[in-house]
Design a protein around this motif. Structure first.
Motif, PDB file in Angstrom:
ATOM      1  N   LEU A  90       0.839  -1.189   0.000  1.00 18.39           N
ATOM      2  CA  LEU A  90       0.000   0.000   0.000  1.00 18.39           C
ATOM      3  C   LEU A  90       0.878   1.244   0.000  1.00 18.39           C
ATOM      4  O   LEU A  90       1.928   1.290   0.647  1.00 18.39           O
ATOM      5  N   ARG A  91       0.408   2.253  -0.720  1.00 22.22           N
ATOM      6  CA  ARG A  91       1.157   3.514  -0.810  1.00 22.22           C
ATOM      7  C   ARG A  91       0.196   4.666  -0.595  1.00 22.22           C
ATOM      8  O   ARG A  91      -0.885   4.708  -1.178  1.00 22.22           O
ATOM      9  N   LEU A  92       0.610   5.608   0.244  1.00 21.12           N
ATOM     10  CA  LEU A  92      -0.209   6.776   0.545  1.00 21.12           C
ATOM     11  C   LEU A  92       0.292   7.972  -0.268  1.00 21.12           C
ATOM     12  O   LEU A  92       1.480   8.270  -0.281  1.00 21.12           O
ATOM     13  N   VAL A  93      -0.624   8.624  -0.964  1.00 13.45           N
ATOM     14  CA  VAL A  93      -0.293   9.819  -1.746  1.00 13.45           C
ATOM     15  C   VAL A  93      -0.991  11.018  -1.116  1.00 13.45           C
ATOM     16  O   VAL A  93      -2.215  11.009  -0.934  1.00 13.45           O
ATOM     17  N   ASP A  94      -0.223  12.020  -0.767  1.00 12.76           N
ATOM     18  CA  ASP A  94      -0.763  13.232  -0.168  1.00 12.76           C
ATOM     19  C   ASP A  94      -1.348  14.120  -1.265  1.00 12.76           C
ATOM     20  O   ASP A  94      -0.654  14.518  -2.203  1.00 12.76           O
ATOM     21  N   LEU A  95      -2.621  14.453  -1.148  1.00  8.89           N
ATOM     22  CA  LEU A  95      -3.317  15.266  -2.151  1.00  8.89           C
ATOM     23  C   LEU A  95      -3.609  16.678  -1.637  1.00  8.89           C
ATOM     24  O   LEU A  95      -4.413  17.399  -2.218  1.00  8.89           O
ATOM     25  N   SER A  96      -2.925  17.079  -0.562  1.00  9.22           N
ATOM     26  CA  SER A  96      -3.263  18.313   0.141  1.00  9.22           C
ATOM     27  C   SER A  96      -2.214  19.401  -0.064  1.00  9.22           C
ATOM     28  O   SER A  96      -1.009  19.136  -0.054  1.00  9.22           O
ATOM     29  N   GLN A  97      -2.710  20.630  -0.206  1.00  9.54           N
ATOM     30  CA  GLN A  97      -1.823  21.781  -0.267  1.00  9.54           C
ATOM     31  C   GLN A  97      -1.397  22.200   1.137  1.00  9.54           C
ATOM     32  O   GLN A  97      -2.061  21.913   2.127  1.00  9.54           O
ATOM     33  N   GLU A  98      -0.288  22.919   1.200  1.00  5.65           N
ATOM     34  CA  GLU A  98       0.246  23.430   2.453  1.00  5.65           C
ATOM     35  C   GLU A  98      -0.551  24.655   2.908  1.00  5.65           C
ATOM     36  O   GLU A  98      -1.013  25.455   2.093  1.00  5.65           O
ATOM     37  N   ILE A  99      -0.719  24.795   4.214  1.00  7.75           N
ATOM     38  CA  ILE A  99      -1.353  25.973   4.806  1.00  7.75           C
ATOM     39  C   ILE A  99      -0.267  26.865   5.399  1.00  7.75           C
ATOM     40  O   ILE A  99       0.536  26.409   6.217  1.00  7.75           O
ATOM     41  N   PHE A 100      -0.252  28.129   4.982  1.00 13.92           N
ATOM     42  CA  PHE A 100       0.772  29.056   5.490  1.00 13.92           C
ATOM     43  C   PHE A 100       0.287  30.491   5.309  1.00 13.92           C
ATOM     44  O   PHE A 100      -0.586  30.771   4.483  1.00 13.92           O
ATOM     45  N   GLN A 101       0.851  31.393   6.089  1.00  8.11           N
ATOM     46  CA  GLN A 101       0.497  32.799   5.943  1.00  8.11           C
ATOM     47  C   GLN A 101       0.998  33.309   4.597  1.00  8.11           C
ATOM     48  O   GLN A 101       2.140  33.074   4.224  1.00  8.11           O
TER      49      GLN A 101
ATOM     50  N   SER B  78     -19.596  25.939   7.402  1.00  4.66           N
ATOM     51  CA  SER B  78     -19.913  26.006   5.969  1.00  4.66           C
ATOM     52  C   SER B  78     -18.940  25.164   5.146  1.00  4.66           C
ATOM     53  O   SER B  78     -19.155  24.937   3.954  1.00  4.66           O
ATOM     54  N   GLY B  79     -17.866  24.710   5.766  1.00  2.70           N
ATOM     55  CA  GLY B  79     -16.870  23.870   5.113  1.00  2.70           C
ATOM     56  C   GLY B  79     -15.732  23.629   6.079  1.00  2.70           C
ATOM     57  O   GLY B  79     -15.790  24.058   7.242  1.00  2.70           O
ATOM     58  N   SER B  80     -14.687  22.969   5.604  1.00  3.81           N
ATOM     59  CA  SER B  80     -13.552  22.706   6.480  1.00  3.81           C
ATOM     60  C   SER B  80     -12.306  22.374   5.678  1.00  3.81           C
ATOM     61  O   SER B  80     -12.376  21.631   4.688  1.00  3.81           O
ATOM     62  N   PRO B  81     -11.137  22.897   6.098  1.00  2.00           N
ATOM     63  CA  PRO B  81      -9.884  22.385   5.554  1.00  2.00           C
ATOM     64  C   PRO B  81      -9.769  20.893   5.846  1.00  2.00           C
ATOM     65  O   PRO B  81     -10.276  20.410   6.872  1.00  2.00           O
ATOM     66  N   ILE B  82      -9.132  20.155   4.950  1.00  2.00           N
ATOM     67  CA  ILE B  82      -8.970  18.708   5.123  1.00  2.00           C
ATOM     68  C   ILE B  82      -7.534  18.319   4.811  1.00  2.00           C
ATOM     69  O   ILE B  82      -6.796  19.060   4.161  1.00  2.00           O
ATOM     70  N   ARG B  83      -7.130  17.143   5.266  1.00  2.00           N
ATOM     71  CA  ARG B  83      -5.894  16.505   4.815  1.00  2.00           C
ATOM     72  C   ARG B  83      -6.319  15.367   3.916  1.00  2.00           C
ATOM     73  O   ARG B  83      -6.697  14.272   4.355  1.00  2.00           O
ATOM     74  N   ALA B  84      -6.281  15.614   2.621  1.00  2.00           N
ATOM     75  CA  ALA B  84      -6.755  14.632   1.648  1.00  2.00           C
ATOM     76  C   ALA B  84      -5.613  13.702   1.239  1.00  2.00           C
ATOM     77  O   ALA B  84      -4.510  14.158   0.930  1.00  2.00           O
ATOM     78  N   VAL B  85      -5.890  12.404   1.237  1.00  2.00           N
ATOM     79  CA  VAL B  85      -4.895  11.407   0.843  1.00  2.00           C
ATOM     80  C   VAL B  85      -5.560  10.334  -0.016  1.00  2.00           C
ATOM     81  O   VAL B  85      -6.776  10.125   0.048  1.00  2.00           O
ATOM     82  N   ALA B  86      -4.749   9.652  -0.799  1.00  2.00           N
ATOM     83  CA  ALA B  86      -5.195   8.497  -1.572  1.00  2.00           C
ATOM     84  C   ALA B  86      -4.381   7.290  -1.147  1.00  2.00           C
ATOM     85  O   ALA B  86      -3.148   7.381  -1.057  1.00  2.00           O
ATOM     86  N   LEU B  87      -5.037   6.196  -0.879  1.00  2.00           N
ATOM     87  CA  LEU B  87      -4.368   4.946  -0.528  1.00  2.00           C
ATOM     88  C   LEU B  87      -4.420   4.037  -1.761  1.00  2.00           C
ATOM     89  O   LEU B  87      -5.493   3.617  -2.193  1.00  2.00           O
ATOM     90  N   LEU B  88      -3.229   3.744  -2.309  1.00  2.00           N
ATOM     91  CA  LEU B  88      -3.129   2.967  -3.538  1.00  2.00           C
ATOM     92  C   LEU B  88      -2.571   1.585  -3.256  1.00  2.00           C
ATOM     93  O   LEU B  88      -1.699   1.409  -2.397  1.00  2.00           O
ATOM     94  N   GLU B  89      -3.055   0.617  -4.007  1.00  2.00           N
ATOM     95  CA  GLU B  89      -2.481  -0.727  -3.990  1.00  2.00           C
ATOM     96  C   GLU B  89      -1.495  -0.836  -5.153  1.00  2.00           C
ATOM     97  O   GLU B  89      -1.868  -0.616  -6.305  1.00  2.00           O
ATOM     98  N   ASP B  90      -0.254  -1.161  -4.864  1.00  2.00           N
ATOM     99  CA  ASP B  90       0.774  -1.331  -5.905  1.00  2.00           C
ATOM    100  C   ASP B  90       1.090  -2.812  -6.126  1.00  2.00           C
ATOM    101  O   ASP B  90       0.968  -3.611  -5.227  1.00  2.00           O
TER     102      ASP B  90
END
Length: 230
Positions: free
Chosen positions: A3-14, A218-230
């Protein structure tokens, strides 16, 4: 099987780019290690922390239906299954920013992916906008988006979450915000400001993008990831 995790999230910064109608992001010092040690009297350990001021729609985020439909559910009351589950990513990177994504584009992209849309799916749209324009003056202004008919095409097939690697699922010229309009009509969510979709395009995978449990949000920041089978 691995299994491989791919980060789909942008960085949060000022200073990060935020959709023009939303609050800019500010990060402020709460306490330093040294200040905390002085306050507690501890000679062994100090704590450091910062305060965040940011929009519920900051960076990679999902929308509560209430954002675009006054009678819709807020982010804390929406089915959690809308934010994780089986997903596909389709390639729409050939669609120019000068026009809308239409049903024919979606049909062809799904066909080329070798996948099928199933009821309850999460569908992510790889437009290539992040790869081409993130960090430039085109980021908030020059990208494609769903037409009303295209958004309805997805909703009618039972898609519960429409994701994109752009600031919005709507075309920047669309003052009717057709993608969000359809999401409101079908009581589904959308996820914006994804990245790294080139790493999951034309695949089926487990997607996880859980929102914070913000009361009446009304919404929320998320940490989006994809779990892939290789």
């Amino acid at each position: 099987m691995s299994l491989r995790l791919v980060d789909l999230s942008q960085e949060i910064f000022q200073g990060m780019s935020v959709f023009p109608m939303h609050q800019k992001t500010f990060i402020m010092k709460n306490m330093t290690h040294e200040q905390n040690m002085e306050d507690t009297g501890s000679k062994a350990l100090g704590f450091s922390a910062r305060n965040l001021l940011m929009s519920e729609h900051c960076g990679t985020h999902s929308d509560g239906v209430w954002e675009y439909k006054p009678s819709g559910e807020t982010i804390d009351k929406m089915p959690i299954e809308y934010f994780w589950g089986s997903a596909i990513c389709i390639d729409l990177s050939h669609v120019p920013a000068t026009r809308y994504i239409e049903p024919r584009d979606l049909e062809e992209a799904v066909r080329k992916s070798g996948q099928q849309i199933q009821r309850g799916d999460i569908v992510l749209m790889y437009t290539g906008h992040f790869d081409r324009n993130f960090g430039t003056d085109k980021w908030q202004t020059t990208y494609s988006g769903l037409s009303y008919d295209a958004a309805k095409w997805l909703a009618e097939r039972g898609v519960v979450n429409i994701g994109v690697d752009a600031p919005a699922i709507d075309h920047p010229d669309d003052i009717n915000f057709s993608g969000h309009l359809v999401c409101g009509e079908y009581d589904i969510t959308n996820t914006e400001n994804l990245c790294n979709l080139d790493k999951v395009v034309n695949r089926r995978f487990l997607y996880i993008g859980l929102p914070l449990k913000i009361r009446d949000g009304s919404g929320s920041p998320i940490r989006a990831v994809a779990l892939l089978e290789d």
